[in-house]
Scaffold this motif. Structure first.
Motif, PDB file in Angstrom:
ATOM      1  N   ALA A 110       0.815  -1.211   0.000  1.00  0.00           N
ATOM      2  CA  ALA A 110       0.000   0.000   0.000  1.00  0.00           C
ATOM      3  C   ALA A 110       0.851   1.265   0.000  1.00  0.00           C
TER       4      ALA A 110
ATOM      5  N   THR B  83       0.819   3.975  -3.019  1.00  0.00           N
ATOM      6  CA  THR B  83       0.513   5.382  -2.729  1.00  0.00           C
ATOM      7  C   THR B  83       1.597   6.287  -3.293  1.00  0.00           C
TER       8      THR B  83
ATOM      9  N   LEU C  65      -7.314   3.272  -3.938  1.00  0.00           N
ATOM     10  CA  LEU C  65      -6.796   2.127  -3.183  1.00  0.00           C
ATOM     11  C   LEU C  65      -7.872   1.612  -2.236  1.00  0.00           C
TER      12      LEU C  65
END
Length: 274
Positions: free
Chosen positions: A106, A110, A117
């Motif tokens: 993640a 990002t 997401l």
């Protein structure tokens, strides 16, 4: 002087803390870069500022960021073409499981500027997680799905993050993952991994699944690979090591997570063979 790229008038040298107050910032909620160097909050009062300085100030207060969305997008997309930026911005990726693999996946996604997401985990942060997962001491006791969002907001406060505390099951997969193009599997148990992969692939013919398998021990970095298994299934890891038999090394876990994130980017940018 230059503050966040704009010319500002400044008289006599002043302490950074005084300047921040003059500009309306609350010092407990800002991060400051001075001439390319991050200044610790404890040093705001002893750091003098002159008219020749270049400052970048990020303020996080009540969910607001003083750096514009355009500036964040430009920074995260540095070196990319407009077509690549658009492709990443339009992507919708789910990360199922926010432990050693998922939390690091993640973070990488990002930083890539992924548009949407979707983050799922039912567990809370424990002290034993800190050797490999993207959490910190003050996250202990918080749900991973909540704690991780806090950290991702420090990278991109404008990111579209859909985070949910709870288990992903065969029954709720259509509702939770229906809007996603790519699903990054980052679960702990083999049964959960198999259920997720088989359910997604049997439910949709157009979604890509990037699974992780074999991340334990201190094996060589080159043993962590990524490969295409079927049309819509990719596998990252060494495919062999078992955390029930070997320790989990944060560096090796992160290697697999980065492979998964990179593979997602390559799929989005049409760099993988169909």
């Amino acid at each position: 002087m230059h503050i966040n790229g704009e010319e500002k008038a400044l008289g006599c040298p002043t302490a950074l803390s005084e300047l921040l107050t003059q500009l309306g910032y609350r010092t407990a909620f800002v991060a400051v870069e001075l001439n390319g160097n991050i200044i610790k909050q404890a040093d705001f009062g002893s750091t003098n500022i002159t008219a020749a300085e270049k400052l970048a100030i990020v303020s996080f207060l009540e969910g607001r960021c003083m750096i514009s969305k355009e500036e964040i997008v430009a920074a995260l997309g540095k070196g990319l073409t407009q077509a690549q930026l658009d492709a990443l911005h339009n992507a919708r990726i789910a990360v199922v499981g926010l432990g050693g693999l998922g939390s690091n996946i993640a973070v990488a996604l990002t930083r890539l500027g992924i548009g949407q997401l979707y983050l799922y985990d039912f567990d809370k942060v424990e002290l034993s997680n800190l050797n490999r997962q993207y959490y910190f001491l003050d996250d202990i006791g918080q749900y991973k799905a909540d704690a991780l969002v806090k950290h991702l907001r420090q990278i991109n406060p404008y990111a579209a993050l859909h985070s949910q505390v709870g288990k992903v099951t065969q029954e709720n997969i259509p509702a939770l993952l229906g809007d996603c193009d790519i699903i990054c599997e980052a679960l702990d148990d083999a049964a959960g991994k198999a259920m997720l992969v088989s359910t997604v692939l049997s439910t949709w013919s157009d979604k890509k699944v990037i699974a992780g398998s074999g991340i334990a021990g201190f094996g060589k970095a080159e043993e962590i690979t990524s490969k295409k298994i079927t049309k819509n299934l990719y596998l990252c890891g060494d495919g062999n090591s078992d955390f029930h038999d070997l320790p989990l090394c944060g560096a090796r876990v992160a290697l697999c997570a980065m492979q998964q994130a990179l593979l997602a980017a390559r799929i989005i940018l049409d760099l993988e063979e169909n």
